[in-house]
Design a protein around this motif. Structure first.
Motif, PDB file in Angstrom:
ATOM      1  N   PRO A  20       0.808  -1.219   0.000  1.00 40.60           N
ATOM      2  CA  PRO A  20       0.000   0.000   0.000  1.00 40.60           C
ATOM      3  C   PRO A  20       0.841   1.270   0.000  1.00 40.60           C
ATOM      4  CG  PRO A  20      -0.658  -1.501   1.774  1.00 40.60           C
ATOM      5  CD  PRO A  20       0.574  -2.059   1.178  1.00 40.60           C
ATOM      6  N   GLU A  21       0.348   2.248  -0.751  1.00 38.78           N
ATOM      7  CA  GLU A  21       1.033   3.510  -0.911  1.00 38.78           C
ATOM      8  C   GLU A  21       0.483   4.544   0.065  1.00 38.78           C
ATOM      9  OE1 GLU A  21       3.842   3.716  -2.470  1.00 38.78           O
ATOM     10  OE2 GLU A  21       3.410   4.280  -4.549  1.00 38.78           O
ATOM     11  N   PRO A  22       1.230   5.568   0.437  1.00 35.64           N
ATOM     12  CA  PRO A  22       2.633   5.787   0.055  1.00 35.64           C
ATOM     13  C   PRO A  22       3.569   4.952   0.932  1.00 35.64           C
ATOM     14  CG  PRO A  22       1.817   7.617   1.347  1.00 35.64           C
ATOM     15  CD  PRO A  22       0.670   6.662   1.235  1.00 35.64           C
ATOM     16  N   GLU A  23       4.315   4.058   0.292  1.00 37.38           N
ATOM     17  CA  GLU A  23       5.142   3.103   1.037  1.00 37.38           C
ATOM     18  C   GLU A  23       6.138   3.794   1.963  1.00 37.38           C
ATOM     19  OE1 GLU A  23       5.786  -1.064  -0.986  1.00 37.38           O
ATOM     20  OE2 GLU A  23       6.308   0.511  -2.416  1.00 37.38           O
ATOM     21  N   ILE A  24       6.778   4.875   1.471  1.00 37.86           N
ATOM     22  CA  ILE A  24       7.827   5.498   2.303  1.00 37.86           C
ATOM     23  C   ILE A  24       7.246   6.228   3.514  1.00 37.86           C
ATOM     24  CG2 ILE A  24       9.508   5.671   0.412  1.00 37.86           C
ATOM     25  CD1 ILE A  24       8.869   8.738   0.381  1.00 37.86           C
ATOM     26  N   LEU A  28      -1.038   3.503   3.351  1.00 39.43           N
ATOM     27  CA  LEU A  28      -2.425   3.598   3.802  1.00 39.43           C
ATOM     28  C   LEU A  28      -3.144   2.417   3.149  1.00 39.43           C
ATOM     29  CD1 LEU A  28      -4.491   5.308   5.357  1.00 39.43           C
ATOM     30  CD2 LEU A  28      -4.775   6.710   3.307  1.00 39.43           C
ATOM     31  N   ALA A  29      -3.745   1.563   3.976  1.00 41.33           N
ATOM     32  CA  ALA A  29      -4.333   0.323   3.451  1.00 41.33           C
ATOM     33  C   ALA A  29      -5.356   0.606   2.356  1.00 41.33           C
ATOM     34  CB  ALA A  29      -4.990  -0.454   4.587  1.00 41.33           C
ATOM     35  N   GLY A  30      -5.278  -0.168   1.293  1.00 35.19           N
ATOM     36  CA  GLY A  30      -6.280  -0.061   0.233  1.00 35.19           C
ATOM     37  C   GLY A  30      -5.923   0.882  -0.908  1.00 35.19           C
ATOM     38  N   PHE A  31      -4.692   1.420  -0.913  1.00 38.91           N
ATOM     39  CA  PHE A  31      -4.257   2.311  -2.002  1.00 38.91           C
ATOM     40  C   PHE A  31      -2.986   1.758  -2.646  1.00 38.91           C
ATOM     41  CE2 PHE A  31      -6.820   4.865   0.815  1.00 38.91           C
ATOM     42  CZ  PHE A  31      -7.606   5.606  -0.050  1.00 38.91           C
ATOM     43  N   TYR A  32      -3.000   1.657  -3.964  1.00 42.23           N
ATOM     44  CA  TYR A  32      -1.885   1.030  -4.684  1.00 42.23           C
ATOM     45  C   TYR A  32      -1.437   1.853  -5.889  1.00 42.23           C
ATOM     46  CZ  TYR A  32      -2.609  -2.998  -1.781  1.00 42.23           C
ATOM     47  OH  TYR A  32      -2.713  -3.818  -0.694  1.00 42.23           O
ATOM     48  N   GLN A 193      -5.975  -8.211   0.670  1.00 44.88           N
ATOM     49  CA  GLN A 193      -5.719  -8.949  -0.559  1.00 44.88           C
ATOM     50  C   GLN A 193      -5.400  -8.022  -1.726  1.00 44.88           C
ATOM     51  OE1 GLN A 193      -9.299 -11.248  -0.633  1.00 44.88           O
ATOM     52  NE2 GLN A 193      -8.358 -12.955   0.430  1.00 44.88           N
ATOM     53  N   ASN A 194      -4.417  -7.146  -1.474  1.00 49.96           N
ATOM     54  CA  ASN A 194      -3.901  -6.318  -2.547  1.00 49.96           C
ATOM     55  C   ASN A 194      -5.016  -5.490  -3.193  1.00 49.96           C
ATOM     56  OD1 ASN A 194      -2.449  -5.687  -5.174  1.00 49.96           O
ATOM     57  ND2 ASN A 194      -0.863  -6.768  -4.086  1.00 49.96           N
ATOM     58  N   VAL A 195      -5.053  -5.421  -4.530  1.00 56.31           N
ATOM     59  CA  VAL A 195      -6.058  -4.572  -5.185  1.00 56.31           C
ATOM     60  C   VAL A 195      -7.439  -5.229  -5.263  1.00 56.31           C
ATOM     61  CG1 VAL A 195      -4.380  -3.266  -6.551  1.00 56.31           C
ATOM     62  CG2 VAL A 195      -5.365  -5.371  -7.500  1.00 56.31           C
ATOM     63  N   LEU A 196      -7.590  -6.442  -4.714  1.00 55.54           N
ATOM     64  CA  LEU A 196      -8.896  -7.098  -4.787  1.00 55.54           C
ATOM     65  C   LEU A 196      -9.942  -6.361  -3.967  1.00 55.54           C
ATOM     66  CD1 LEU A 196      -8.043 -10.898  -4.641  1.00 55.54           C
ATOM     67  CD2 LEU A 196      -8.664  -9.527  -6.625  1.00 55.54           C
ATOM     68  N   ARG A 197      -9.531  -5.726  -2.875  1.00 52.08           N
ATOM     69  CA  ARG A 197     -10.458  -4.925  -2.099  1.00 52.08           C
ATOM     70  C   ARG A 197      -9.777  -3.628  -1.691  1.00 52.08           C
ATOM     71  NH1 ARG A 197     -15.337  -6.058  -0.117  1.00 52.08           N
ATOM     72  NH2 ARG A 197     -15.175  -8.269  -0.464  1.00 52.08           N
ATOM     73  N   GLY A 198      -9.591  -2.756  -2.681  1.00 50.90           N
ATOM     74  CA  GLY A 198      -8.936  -1.473  -2.436  1.00 50.90           C
ATOM     75  C   GLY A 198      -9.951  -0.413  -2.053  1.00 50.90           C
ATOM     76  N   ARG A 199      -9.447   0.710  -1.555  1.00 51.53           N
ATOM     77  CA  ARG A 199     -10.341   1.822  -1.228  1.00 51.53           C
ATOM     78  C   ARG A 199     -10.491   2.766  -2.413  1.00 51.53           C
ATOM     79  NH1 ARG A 199      -7.884   2.229   4.850  1.00 51.53           N
ATOM     80  NH2 ARG A 199      -9.710   1.487   5.958  1.00 51.53           N
ATOM     81  N   GLU A 200      -9.517   2.714  -3.326  1.00 49.30           N
ATOM     82  CA  GLU A 200      -9.612   3.466  -4.576  1.00 49.30           C
ATOM     83  C   GLU A 200      -9.426   2.436  -5.684  1.00 49.30           C
ATOM     84  OE1 GLU A 200      -7.047   6.875  -4.879  1.00 49.30           O
ATOM     85  OE2 GLU A 200      -7.148   6.871  -7.051  1.00 49.30           O
ATOM     86  N   PHE A 201     -10.328   2.432  -6.641  1.00 46.13           N
ATOM     87  CA  PHE A 201     -10.276   1.397  -7.668  1.00 46.13           C
ATOM     88  C   PHE A 201     -10.872   1.926  -8.964  1.00 46.13           C
ATOM     89  CE2 PHE A 201     -14.786   0.593  -7.026  1.00 46.13           C
ATOM     90  CZ  PHE A 201     -14.954   0.991  -5.706  1.00 46.13           C
ATOM     91  N   VAL A 358     -11.920  -3.130 -12.846  1.00 45.82           N
ATOM     92  CA  VAL A 358     -10.752  -3.318 -13.700  1.00 45.82           C
ATOM     93  C   VAL A 358      -9.620  -3.971 -12.902  1.00 45.82           C
ATOM     94  CG1 VAL A 358      -8.991  -2.167 -15.115  1.00 45.82           C
ATOM     95  CG2 VAL A 358     -11.383  -1.425 -15.240  1.00 45.82           C
ATOM     96  N   ASP A 359      -9.450  -3.570 -11.660  1.00 40.88           N
ATOM     97  CA  ASP A 359      -8.345  -4.077 -10.841  1.00 40.88           C
ATOM     98  C   ASP A 359      -8.453  -5.578 -10.581  1.00 40.88           C
ATOM     99  OD1 ASP A 359      -7.316  -1.207  -9.793  1.00 40.88           O
ATOM    100  OD2 ASP A 359      -9.499  -1.294  -9.797  1.00 40.88           O
ATOM    101  N   ARG A 360      -9.654  -6.017 -10.295  1.00 47.10           N
ATOM    102  CA  ARG A 360      -9.828  -7.438  -9.964  1.00 47.10           C
ATOM    103  C   ARG A 360      -9.493  -8.370 -11.121  1.00 47.10           C
ATOM    104  NH1 ARG A 360     -14.836  -8.400  -5.879  1.00 47.10           N
ATOM    105  NH2 ARG A 360     -13.995  -7.200  -4.135  1.00 47.10           N
ATOM    106  N   PRO A 361     -10.032  -8.117 -12.337  1.00 47.40           N
ATOM    107  CA  PRO A 361      -9.625  -8.993 -13.444  1.00 47.40           C
ATOM    108  C   PRO A 361      -8.102  -8.989 -13.664  1.00 47.40           C
ATOM    109  CG  PRO A 361     -11.442  -7.594 -14.131  1.00 47.40           C
ATOM    110  CD  PRO A 361     -11.061  -7.169 -12.746  1.00 47.40           C
ATOM    111  N   ILE A 362      -7.461  -7.841 -13.444  1.00 47.66           N
ATOM    112  CA  ILE A 362      -6.008  -7.775 -13.634  1.00 47.66           C
ATOM    113  C   ILE A 362      -5.308  -8.690 -12.631  1.00 47.66           C
ATOM    114  CG2 ILE A 362      -3.982  -6.271 -13.326  1.00 47.66           C
ATOM    115  CD1 ILE A 362      -5.694  -4.012 -14.540  1.00 47.66           C
ATOM    116  N   TYR A 363      -5.693  -8.567 -11.368  1.00 42.00           N
ATOM    117  CA  TYR A 363      -5.076  -9.401 -10.329  1.00 42.00           C
ATOM    118  C   TYR A 363      -5.336 -10.882 -10.624  1.00 42.00           C
ATOM    119  CZ  TYR A 363      -3.548 -10.936  -5.702  1.00 42.00           C
ATOM    120  OH  TYR A 363      -2.874 -11.547  -4.679  1.00 42.00           O
TER     121      TYR A 363
END
Ligand SMILES: [Zn+2]
Length: 497
Positions: A20-24, A28-32, A193-201, A358-363
């Motif tokens: 999750p971004e911003p990594e440095i 914040l959970a749910g943002f990639y 689960q990564n972008v499968l359940r993001g807060r921004e998608f 879109v994110d889910r089919p990609i993952y």
């Protein structure tokens, strides 16, 4: 069930998905962030959907992300788009009661009873949970010009609002078909689960404004014949209730479980789109919602679910929304969003919706097509994405850097880039190690420039999946690779030079 760390590090190392971004800043959970290859892949997936919508005479629009509170009152999201939660008295965290009950393997009713008896503690701090069930709204709130506003939780609502404009633009001719590809936001309580359940998608949603008469018309009945040889795995609600398994069905069989020909047509159209994206038939099922799980607006709903190493993942929903949306927005906006139907009556149009994430089919595609295989006793990590979706189509290698070979390779690379082919250049490390690198990135073809190239203007062309090689002319590279990508040519059919 969790996927191995191996897969997550594959995504990061090859520039697919970071976060999750911003990594440095701790993330914040749910943002990639989609890295360079992830972004190219995302564009290819979006464009596959975009092109199919266009072929079907949909027009693309782009609307605002933010809208005032009144819109979400009208859409029903302000009251209805909530998760039911209990809050920890000690650490103040919220927990979804449905998820908590699922984890404990008990019913929601039983869970609430046990919380009251103080038998279920906070999963985070082991403190006491409050027994009052609260509604947690999933929309992300903001404020604009002193007005309360929300980030859109879906593109659909925003696509409906200019209905009067469409009605004029399309000269009152139904069905009116529009789509929108863009971001949406949901304040998920526990993103995972990564972008499968993001807060921004990102969503790609097609909307069809139609009349009931048209939905049942001969026109759609005969259009359905386009799909007479198409079969998919469908799972009607009736089957689920009787604990009966999903089944391979054609459109005639599916029509027994949902009656509108127009709706069945768009179900099969979506199925074809999943095929085009390269999802294998045995990894795909179309599941009808049962009465108690349909969203507040839906008359009927079927989900396209993909089988992954994490289980079945919902990637798209095809919804019959009835006249819910424009009826509600007419009431809340005081604008009469009606049409003149075939019988001369003013009615609110029906809406059929194809709601792609879109994110889910990609993952899911990455999950399905990433493999670690053993070749000649050595392990090889390889991404076997359908060729037309691959972020990069061709890699260019000089066999060695000396004797003008690298210069020649670079010249060929520059020419191919201008030909709008996604190409990648690599001259670092042994040829074997470079092959491993492109295999993992899913680059289907590699050309290698060697000493013979200087003599006869040929290069070797390597196929990632079979690892076979053949020599072709420099002047044939672009055409050959494009034909291999489109499927017009098979690697084994390339003429020897
Ligand atoms: Zn707690």
């Amino acid at each position: 069930m969790a996927r191995t760390n191996d897969f997550e590090s594959f995504l990061i190392k090859n520039g697919f998905i970071w976060g999750p971004e911003p990594e440095i800043y701790g993330g914040l959970a749910g943002f990639y962030t989609y890295g360079p290859l992830g972004t190219l892949l995302k564009r290819n997936v979006e464009n596959t959907i975009r092109n199919e919508f266009k072929v079907q005479d949909f027009f693309e629009i782009e609307s605002p992300f933010i809208a005032p509170k009144e819109v979400w009152e009208g859409s029903g999201h302000l009251l209805g788009f909530v998760d039911k939660v209990v809050i920890c008295k000690k650490c103040k965290r919220s927990f979804r009661i449905d998820k908590l009950a699922e984890e404990k393997g008990i019913s929601v009713k039983e869970l609430l009873k046990r919380i009251k008896e103080n038998k279920v503690k906070c999963p985070n701090c082991n403190g006491a949970l409050g027994s009052k069930v609260e509604s947690f709204n999933l929309m992300i709130k903001t404020e604009v010009g002193g007005r309360e506003a929300f980030n859109r939780p879906e593109t659909a609502t925003m696509t409906y609002l200019p209905f009067k404009r469409y009605y004029d633009f399309f000269r009152k001719k139904l069905p009116i078909k529009v789509f929108q590809i863009g971001r949406a936001y949901r304040n998920e309580i526990s993103p995972r689960q990564n972008v499968l359940r993001g807060r921004e998608f990102t969503q790609a949603e097609g909307q069809i404004f139609i009349t009931k008469e048209l939905e049942y018309s001969e026109r759609f009945k005969s259009k359905l014949k386009e799909f007479k040889s198409v079969k998919g795995v469908f799972w009607p609600a009736e089957f689920q209730e009787k604990a009966q398994k999903e089944k391979l069905m054609n459109y005639q069989e599916v029509s027994k479980y949902t009656e509108k020909p127009a709706y069945v047509y768009y179900l099969f159209l979506t199925y074809k789109l999943f095929e085009r994206l390269g999802f294998p038939q045995d990894k795909l099922r179309i599941r009808q919602h049962k009465d108690d799980e349909r969203a507040h607006y839906a008359v009927d709903a079927w989900d396209f679910e993909v089988k992954t190493s994490l289980g079945w993942i919902e990637c798209c929903g095809v919804h019959d929304r009835g006249d819910y949306d424009l009826k509600r927005h007419s009431k809340y906006s005081n604008e009469n969003l009606v049409i003149l139907d075939e019988n001369g009556n003013n009615v609110h149009p029906q809406i059929l919706e194809i709601a792609f994430g879109v994110d889910r089919p990609i993952y899911c595609l990455l999950d399905i097509f990433y493999k670690v295989e053993t070749v000649n006793g050595e392990s090889r990590a390889v991404l076997k994405l359908p060729k037309q979706l691959t972020p990069i189509k061709l890699a260019v290698f000089p066999l060695v850097k000396k004797d003008g070979i690298a210069e020649l390779a670079n010249k060929i690379y520059q020419t191919l880039k201008k030909a709008k082919l996604e190409v990648y250049y690599d001259e670092v490390a042994s040829i074997g190690r470079r092959y491993r690198r492109v295999d993992e990135k899913g680059i289907p073809f590699v050309i290698t420039i060697d000493y013979q190239t200087k003599e006869d203007q040929t290069v070797t062309l390597r196929d990632k999946d079979s690892m076979k090689q053949i020599r072709i002319k420099i002047s044939d590279i672009e055409k050959t690779v494009n034909e291999l990508i489109s499927g017009a040519l098979k690697f084994s059919q390339i003429n020897k030079h």
